[in-house]
Design a protein around this motif. Structure first.
Motif, PDB file in Angstrom:
ATOM      1  N   UNK A 211     -86.270 -14.669  15.454  1.00 19.68           N
ATOM      2  CA  UNK A 211     -85.941 -14.883  16.863  1.00 19.68           C
ATOM      3  C   UNK A 211     -85.795 -16.349  17.212  1.00 19.68           C
ATOM      4  N   UNK A 212     -86.272 -17.229  16.342  1.00 20.05           N
ATOM      5  CA  UNK A 212     -86.194 -18.661  16.615  1.00 20.05           C
ATOM      6  C   UNK A 212     -84.927 -19.304  16.053  1.00 20.05           C
ATOM      7  N   UNK A 213     -84.172 -18.558  15.269  1.00 21.31           N
ATOM      8  CA  UNK A 213     -82.959 -19.112  14.667  1.00 21.31           C
ATOM      9  C   UNK A 213     -81.832 -19.047  15.681  1.00 21.31           C
ATOM     10  N   UNK A 214     -81.315 -20.202  16.075  1.00 19.23           N
ATOM     11  CA  UNK A 214     -80.289 -20.264  17.123  1.00 19.23           C
ATOM     12  C   UNK A 214     -78.971 -20.874  16.645  1.00 19.23           C
ATOM     13  N   UNK A 215     -78.919 -21.328  15.394  1.00 20.60           N
ATOM     14  CA  UNK A 215     -77.692 -21.937  14.882  1.00 20.60           C
ATOM     15  C   UNK A 215     -77.063 -21.001  13.842  1.00 20.60           C
ATOM     16  N   UNK A 216     -75.768 -20.712  13.965  1.00 18.22           N
ATOM     17  CA  UNK A 216     -75.136 -19.795  13.004  1.00 18.22           C
ATOM     18  C   UNK A 216     -75.199 -20.318  11.578  1.00 18.22           C
ATOM     19  N   UNK A 217     -75.129 -21.636  11.402  1.00 14.89           N
ATOM     20  CA  UNK A 217     -75.233 -22.197  10.060  1.00 14.89           C
ATOM     21  C   UNK A 217     -76.544 -21.797   9.406  1.00 14.89           C
ATOM     22  N   UNK A 218     -77.627 -21.830  10.158  1.00  9.38           N
ATOM     23  CA  UNK A 218     -78.932 -21.471   9.599  1.00  9.38           C
ATOM     24  C   UNK A 218     -78.954 -20.024   9.124  1.00  9.38           C
ATOM     25  N   UNK A 219     -78.292 -19.152   9.854  1.00  9.14           N
ATOM     26  CA  UNK A 219     -78.223 -17.751   9.427  1.00  9.14           C
ATOM     27  C   UNK A 219     -77.395 -17.605   8.146  1.00  9.14           C
ATOM     28  N   UNK A 220     -76.428 -18.467   7.966  1.00  5.54           N
ATOM     29  CA  UNK A 220     -75.662 -18.429   6.710  1.00  5.54           C
ATOM     30  C   UNK A 220     -76.561 -18.730   5.521  1.00  5.54           C
ATOM     31  N   UNK A 221     -77.422 -19.745   5.656  1.00  7.63           N
ATOM     32  CA  UNK A 221     -78.294 -20.101   4.527  1.00  7.63           C
ATOM     33  C   UNK A 221     -79.315 -18.988   4.275  1.00  7.63           C
ATOM     34  N   UNK A 222     -79.798 -18.366   5.336  1.00  6.91           N
ATOM     35  CA  UNK A 222     -80.703 -17.228   5.176  1.00  6.91           C
ATOM     36  C   UNK A 222     -79.990 -16.099   4.422  1.00  6.91           C
ATOM     37  N   UNK A 223     -78.745 -15.843   4.785  1.00 11.42           N
ATOM     38  CA  UNK A 223     -77.980 -14.782   4.133  1.00 11.42           C
ATOM     39  C   UNK A 223     -77.781 -15.074   2.648  1.00 11.42           C
ATOM     40  N   UNK A 224     -77.455 -16.311   2.323  1.00  7.24           N
ATOM     41  CA  UNK A 224     -77.256 -16.668   0.919  1.00  7.24           C
ATOM     42  C   UNK A 224     -78.545 -16.524   0.129  1.00  7.24           C
ATOM     43  N   UNK A 225     -79.653 -16.990   0.705  1.00  6.78           N
ATOM     44  CA  UNK A 225     -80.928 -16.868   0.016  1.00  6.78           C
ATOM     45  C   UNK A 225     -81.346 -15.427  -0.171  1.00  6.78           C
ATOM     46  N   UNK A 226     -81.181 -14.613   0.863  1.00  5.79           N
ATOM     47  CA  UNK A 226     -81.550 -13.200   0.772  1.00  5.79           C
ATOM     48  C   UNK A 226     -80.679 -12.467  -0.248  1.00  5.79           C
ATOM     49  N   UNK A 227     -79.399 -12.826  -0.314  1.00  7.92           N
ATOM     50  CA  UNK A 227     -78.507 -12.183  -1.286  1.00  7.92           C
ATOM     51  C   UNK A 227     -78.922 -12.523  -2.717  1.00  7.92           C
ATOM     52  N   UNK A 228     -79.301 -13.767  -2.934  1.00  4.65           N
ATOM     53  CA  UNK A 228     -79.789 -14.135  -4.270  1.00  4.65           C
ATOM     54  C   UNK A 228     -81.087 -13.414  -4.595  1.00  4.65           C
ATOM     55  N   UNK A 229     -81.975 -13.293  -3.626  1.00  2.00           N
ATOM     56  CA  UNK A 229     -83.213 -12.548  -3.851  1.00  2.00           C
ATOM     57  C   UNK A 229     -82.908 -11.091  -4.189  1.00  2.00           C
ATOM     58  N   UNK A 230     -81.889 -10.535  -3.541  1.00  2.00           N
ATOM     59  CA  UNK A 230     -81.500  -9.152  -3.824  1.00  2.00           C
ATOM     60  C   UNK A 230     -81.030  -9.000  -5.260  1.00  2.00           C
ATOM     61  N   UNK A 231     -80.269  -9.980  -5.751  1.00  2.00           N
ATOM     62  CA  UNK A 231     -79.771  -9.906  -7.123  1.00  2.00           C
ATOM     63  C   UNK A 231     -80.915 -10.022  -8.124  1.00  2.00           C
ATOM     64  N   UNK A 232     -81.779 -10.978  -7.890  1.00  8.02           N
ATOM     65  CA  UNK A 232     -82.817 -11.285  -8.871  1.00  8.02           C
ATOM     66  C   UNK A 232     -83.958 -10.268  -8.840  1.00  8.02           C
ATOM     67  N   UNK A 233     -84.174  -9.649  -7.699  1.00  5.28           N
ATOM     68  CA  UNK A 233     -85.301  -8.728  -7.564  1.00  5.28           C
ATOM     69  C   UNK A 233     -84.854  -7.268  -7.454  1.00  5.28           C
ATOM     70  N   UNK A 234     -83.558  -7.014  -7.686  1.00  9.59           N
ATOM     71  CA  UNK A 234     -82.999  -5.658  -7.647  1.00  9.59           C
ATOM     72  C   UNK A 234     -83.373  -4.926  -6.352  1.00  9.59           C
ATOM     73  N   UNK A 235     -83.091  -5.577  -5.237  1.00 10.74           N
ATOM     74  CA  UNK A 235     -83.373  -4.964  -3.945  1.00 10.74           C
ATOM     75  C   UNK A 235     -82.064  -4.832  -3.165  1.00 10.74           C
ATOM     76  N   UNK A 236     -81.408  -3.735  -3.400  1.00 10.30           N
ATOM     77  CA  UNK A 236     -80.076  -3.525  -2.840  1.00 10.30           C
ATOM     78  C   UNK A 236     -80.087  -3.502  -1.321  1.00 10.30           C
ATOM     79  N   UNK A 237     -81.182  -3.068  -0.724  1.00  6.10           N
ATOM     80  CA  UNK A 237     -81.192  -2.980   0.743  1.00  6.10           C
ATOM     81  C   UNK A 237     -81.106  -4.350   1.396  1.00  6.10           C
ATOM     82  N   UNK A 238     -81.438  -5.417   0.640  1.00  8.45           N
ATOM     83  CA  UNK A 238     -81.245  -6.763   1.179  1.00  8.45           C
ATOM     84  C   UNK A 238     -79.767  -7.006   1.480  1.00  8.45           C
TER      85      UNK A 238
END
Length: 371
Positions: A211-238
């Motif tokens: 709820x504190x994230x107000x810049x779209x750029x910041x959400x992009x970095x969150x998305x990239x990090x979460x996608x990498x976590x999904x690949x490395x940890x086999x969590x497709x729901x990410x």
């Protein structure tokens, strides 16, 4: 006649003042003058702030809409007016056209100027006692360091990148772009456990601070990090959460933020969902028809399906916009191989390595070509 009771009351007030003693009339005149000056003085800074914010918004829209020349002009004007944060927008406009050396100079100059005025790291912001969710803290110097590190990551300038990402995190330990670059550098250096932890950090951070994230750029970095976590940890729901919640939220914050569509398209393409990928890339290009990264990603998808003519057109467009885009040169090498032209493929790979000397995937392709 016919003006109503308000006009009548105004005449009575004027007559009362005109018939009053001279000191009373002086006092009334001074009071009116004071009110006029006070109102004007209060409005002037507000109007100036509104004008400045509008100029920043217009410059940002130029960048996001692919009007890079206009964006450069607008951001240079803002920089000349003393708005150091405009250096980030200016660097982005330059980098999107392949002028990465000039973009680096702009960011380095801005860091040197800002560092003189912000020698200390920012103090933690209070949570606020009014019950409202406070946005994430923002630090201009950390933003500049992180932007420069991100640029250098894409250029293979590892040592300088490491120095600047450390500087950004020293000022703001939870800086999202700096965190993303740091995790990528750990991956590149073979520090796999640290990289995995770095990617997983984004998921935890988003769960705690979304709820504190107000810049779209910041959400992009969150998305990239979460996608990498999904690949490395086999969590497709990410992946589903990224494309259904995080990236759409970035577009809600800024309807012109085409990188959100681009990142979604890349994820869809990775999962062989060509239809959704095509729609995402089209949405990105509708906003910014000069997004070289999108053309390159679209070409990669066309190469997978052996749609060679479409891939060629996309790659030509990408390199026309951004002549130093390593990914586009590497994809062009794949296109030449698909047409059984090994010498031309090697030339393209060498160009890609010139643009990004540390890209292991491109180096591996060149090595494989020589076998």
């Amino acid at each position: 006649p016919g003006c109503g009771w308000m006009c009548a009351w105004g005449r009575v007030r004027r007559m009362a003042v005109m018939n009053a003693p001279l000191p009373v009339r002086w006092f009334a005149a001074l009071a009116i003058a004071w009110l006029v000056l006070f109102a004007g003085g209060a409005a002037a800074p507000t109007q100036a702030a509104d004008d400045a914010a509008n100029e920043v918004a217009v410059a940002r829209q130029h960048w996001l809409r692919g009007r890079y020349a206009e964006g450069v002009e607008a951001y240079e004007k803002l920089l000349a007016e003393g708005q150091a944060e405009a250096a980030i927008g200016l660097a982005r406009c330059l980098a999107e056209q392949g002028q990465t050396a000039k973009a680096t100079e702009v960011l380095e100059a801005a860091i040197a100027r800002v560092d003189q005025h912000l020698p200390e790291a920012p103090a933690p912001q209070p949570a606020g006692g009014d019950g409202k969710v406070q946005p994430l803290p923002v630090d201009l110097l950390a933003d500049l360091y992180a932007e420069l590190a991100w640029l250098q990551l894409g250029l293979g300038q590892s040592k300088a990148c490491d120095e600047h990402v450390i500087a950004a995190l020293q000022r703001l330990p939870d800086h999202l772009l700096a965190r993303w670059v740091a995790a990528e550098r750990e991956r590149e250096q073979g520090q796999l456990k640290a990289a995995e932890d770095g990617y997983a950090w984004f998921v935890d951070f988003y769960n705690r601070q979304q709820l504190r994230i107000r810049r779209p750029e910041d959400l992009r970095w969150v998305a990239l990090g979460a996608a990498q976590a999904a690949r490395w940890q086999q969590r497709a729901f990410y992946f589903r959460f990224v494309v259904n919640r995080i990236l759409p939220r970035a577009v809600e914050l800024d309807a012109d933020y085409w990188p959100a569509h681009y990142e979604a398209g890349r994820l869809f393409a990775e999962k062989y969902n060509a239809g959704e990928a095509t729609r995402s890339f089209a949405a990105a290009l509708e906003i910014n028809p000069q997004a070289a990264d999108v053309y390159a990603a679209s070409a990669a998808m066309d190469l997978e399906s052996y749609n060679l003519d479409a891939a060629r057109r996309s790659l030509e467009k990408a390199l026309q916009i951004h002549p130093n885009l390593a990914a586009a040169h590497a994809l062009q090498a794949r296109w030449h191989l698909a047409n059984f032209d090994r010498p031309a493929a090697e030339v393209s790979l060498r160009k890609a390595i010139e643009c990004h000397p540390a890209d292991e995937a491109i180096l591996g392709q060149l090595f494989a070509l020589r076998l």
